[in-house]
Design a protein around this motif. Structure first.
Motif, PDB file in Angstrom:
ATOM      1  N   UNK A 101      31.432 -52.334  -3.835  1.00  0.00           N
ATOM      2  CA  UNK A 101      30.296 -52.812  -4.801  1.00  0.00           C
ATOM      3  C   UNK A 101      29.575 -51.866  -4.781  1.00  0.00           C
ATOM      4  N   UNK A 102      28.931 -51.482  -5.963  1.00  0.00           N
ATOM      5  CA  UNK A 102      27.703 -50.716  -6.307  1.00  0.00           C
ATOM      6  C   UNK A 102      26.561 -51.756  -6.716  1.00  0.00           C
ATOM      7  N   UNK A 103      25.374 -51.915  -6.260  1.00  0.00           N
ATOM      8  CA  UNK A 103      24.500 -52.822  -6.536  1.00  0.00           C
ATOM      9  C   UNK A 103      23.503 -52.081  -7.313  1.00  0.00           C
ATOM     10  N   UNK A 104      22.832 -52.748  -8.333  1.00  0.00           N
ATOM     11  CA  UNK A 104      21.910 -52.168  -9.267  1.00  0.00           C
ATOM     12  C   UNK A 104      20.519 -51.643  -8.613  1.00  0.00           C
ATOM     13  N   UNK A 105      20.215 -50.422  -9.326  1.00  0.00           N
ATOM     14  CA  UNK A 105      19.144 -49.620  -8.766  1.00  0.00           C
ATOM     15  C   UNK A 105      17.882 -49.903  -9.852  1.00  0.00           C
ATOM     16  N   UNK A 106      16.628 -49.560  -9.505  1.00  0.00           N
ATOM     17  CA  UNK A 106      15.778 -49.646 -10.672  1.00  0.00           C
ATOM     18  C   UNK A 106      14.854 -48.454 -10.259  1.00  0.00           C
ATOM     19  N   UNK A 107      14.624 -47.599 -11.431  1.00  0.00           N
ATOM     20  CA  UNK A 107      13.810 -46.322 -11.470  1.00  0.00           C
ATOM     21  C   UNK A 107      12.584 -46.644 -12.418  1.00  0.00           C
ATOM     22  N   UNK A 108      11.494 -46.018 -11.824  1.00  0.00           N
ATOM     23  CA  UNK A 108      10.106 -46.100 -12.439  1.00  0.00           C
ATOM     24  C   UNK A 108       9.425 -47.284 -11.819  1.00  0.00           C
ATOM     25  N   UNK A 109       8.083 -47.495 -11.983  1.00  0.00           N
ATOM     26  CA  UNK A 109       7.186 -48.578 -11.605  1.00  0.00           C
ATOM     27  C   UNK A 109       7.433 -49.469 -12.597  1.00  0.00           C
ATOM     28  N   UNK A 110       8.176 -50.568 -12.207  1.00  0.00           N
ATOM     29  CA  UNK A 110       8.110 -51.740 -13.100  1.00  0.00           C
ATOM     30  C   UNK A 110       8.537 -52.997 -12.373  1.00  0.00           C
ATOM     31  N   UNK A 111       8.037 -53.963 -13.189  1.00  0.00           N
ATOM     32  CA  UNK A 111       8.479 -55.322 -12.451  1.00  0.00           C
ATOM     33  C   UNK A 111       9.785 -55.944 -13.189  1.00  0.00           C
ATOM     34  N   UNK A 112      10.751 -56.481 -12.643  1.00  0.00           N
ATOM     35  CA  UNK A 112      11.907 -56.951 -13.012  1.00  0.00           C
ATOM     36  C   UNK A 112      11.830 -58.536 -13.279  1.00  0.00           C
ATOM     37  N   UNK A 113      12.918 -58.894 -14.021  1.00  0.00           N
ATOM     38  CA  UNK A 113      12.922 -60.394 -14.216  1.00  0.00           C
ATOM     39  C   UNK A 113      14.129 -60.931 -13.775  1.00  0.00           C
ATOM     40  N   UNK A 114      15.387 -59.930 -13.688  1.00  0.00           N
ATOM     41  CA  UNK A 114      16.461 -60.446 -13.245  1.00  0.00           C
ATOM     42  C   UNK A 114      17.175 -61.257 -14.127  1.00  0.00           C
ATOM     43  N   UNK A 115      17.260 -60.992 -15.389  1.00  0.00           N
ATOM     44  CA  UNK A 115      17.953 -61.602 -16.506  1.00  0.00           C
ATOM     45  C   UNK A 115      19.286 -61.802 -16.366  1.00  0.00           C
ATOM     46  N   UNK A 116      19.899 -60.625 -15.662  1.00  0.00           N
ATOM     47  CA  UNK A 116      21.210 -60.357 -15.439  1.00  0.00           C
ATOM     48  C   UNK A 116      21.520 -59.705 -14.117  1.00  0.00           C
TER      49      UNK A 116
END
Length: 372
Positions: free
Chosen positions: A275-290
């Protein structure tokens, strides 16, 4: 244990009295088209997002289509966007005889690779349509820099991104959809702010764009039976607006619950090599829609989940440049290898505020059992 990919019943049961009261108020008054609840929701969206204007329409797809029309994404003009997204992100351009020009995606975030945008700009280019997909906002600093340099319009597809925020160069977090010329939200039931049917919203900080959007949603009329434009019949339903206003009160709590669920998935699946898990780039706030993962033997895993009564979805099994409806654009397999590769491995797991920790644990253990 049966785990639904999404269910609205739990939320409705928890807030039944509020929902019923809101719905009954609309029915009793009988103002079903652009009733006062629509205006109230628009004001609520403005306050929450910081947008100067919010204009309710019938769906997120309509919001994209109307915004594309107003911004001039038509008549052979080119708009740069991603092939890895829902149909509406591109059909909104082709509906007006505009020409979508695709660039590949970033493999870690699934967002449009902003480093590939500028090479596609030419004299026919009029806009950029970034998609804030799943849990990743596009790099809006870079996009706005390119747009300003080449005098391009920016339409943010924030259909999946209500509540997401991007920390730009100014040091302030700005809400998805409020950075470009227009932004759009979808209120499809599964969204972070979702109704009990279709619904959408256009947001902008531009006075003239807002004025046109309000006309365009009612057939292009400046007042009843006085038509300044050839517009659309696309108005946010008053009943949906009433339901959404109830949900908007709890949106931050809902996002916090989604984050807790996502962290549980990450903790439980981090040691699964397939499994490869999602990553986030940039300074941001997520909502985990999916909550998407990249999975080896994805289709077989999907069958395994289904046999164990676990819901899932695949966003998206085929990139748009390979869809028959866009064959006229002349793209071929291999043109956007990252999007093509991701589409073969991506799968979305159940995530919504009311899902239980035990259900998430069961999903994770079922995935791990498949790879043993």
């Amino acid at each position: 244990m049966k785990v639904s990919f999404y269910t609205s019943q739990r939320e409705y049961s928890a807030k039944k009295d509020e929902f019923n009261t809101a719905i009954q108020a609309v029915i009793e008054k009988g103002n079903f088209i652009l009733g006062e609840q629509v205006a109230q929701l628009e004001q609520g969206i403005q306050q929450y997002t910081g947008a100067k204007y919010a204009i309710g329409v019938a769906s997120g797809t309509d919001a994209l289509t109307i915004a594309s029309d107003i911004l001039g994404f038509k008549d052979g003009k080119e708009v740069i966007t991603s092939p890895f997204t829902f149909l509406a992100s591109t059909s909104c351009i082709t509906k007006h005889k505009g020409r979508p020009v695709f660039v590949d995606i970033d493999e870690e975030t699934f967002a449009m690779d902003v480093n590939k945008i500028e090479e596609k700009v030419n004299q026919q280019t009029v806009g950029i349509l970034p998609i804030h997909l799943f849990d990743q906002m596009a790099d809006m600093d870079k996009i706005m820099e390119i747009a300003e340099k080449h005098q391009l319009k920016v339409l943010e597809d924030a259909a999946e991104a209500f509540g997401m925020r991007w920390k730009g160069k100014g040091g302030l977090y700005r809400h998805a959809g409020t950075i470009g010329d227009f932004g759009v939200f979808s209120f499809f039931p599964t969204k972070t702010l979702g109704g009990y049917g279709d619904g959408g919203m256009m947001v902008t900080n531009d006075d003239e764009l807002a004025r046109k959007a309000k006309f365009f949603r009612v057939h292009g009329a400046s007042k009843k039976y006085h038509y300044d434009y050839i517009g659309y019949n696309s108005r946010l339903d008053t009943l949906q607006a009433a339901i959404l206003s109830v949900k908007l009160k709890y949106i931050d709590d809902a996002i916090a619950k989604r984050e807790k669920i996502a962290k549980q998935y990450i903790e439980n699946l981090s040691d699964c090599e397939a499994i490869t898990l999602p990553k986030v780039k940039g300074d941001q706030k997520q909502v985990y829609y999916v909550f998407n993962i990249l999975a080896e033997s994805r289709d077989q895993l999907a069958e395994h989940l289904a046999k164990n009564e676990i819901g899932y979805s695949i966003y998206y099994p085929r990139p748009l440049h390979l869809q028959p409806c866009f064959s006229y654009l002349g793209y071929r397999k291999g043109d956007f290898p990252i999007a093509e590769r991701v589409s073969e491995n991506i799968i979305a797991l159940p995530i919504y505020p009311e899902i239980t920790a035990d259900e998430v644990e069961f999903v994770c253990s079922t995935i791990k059992s498949f790879y043993k």
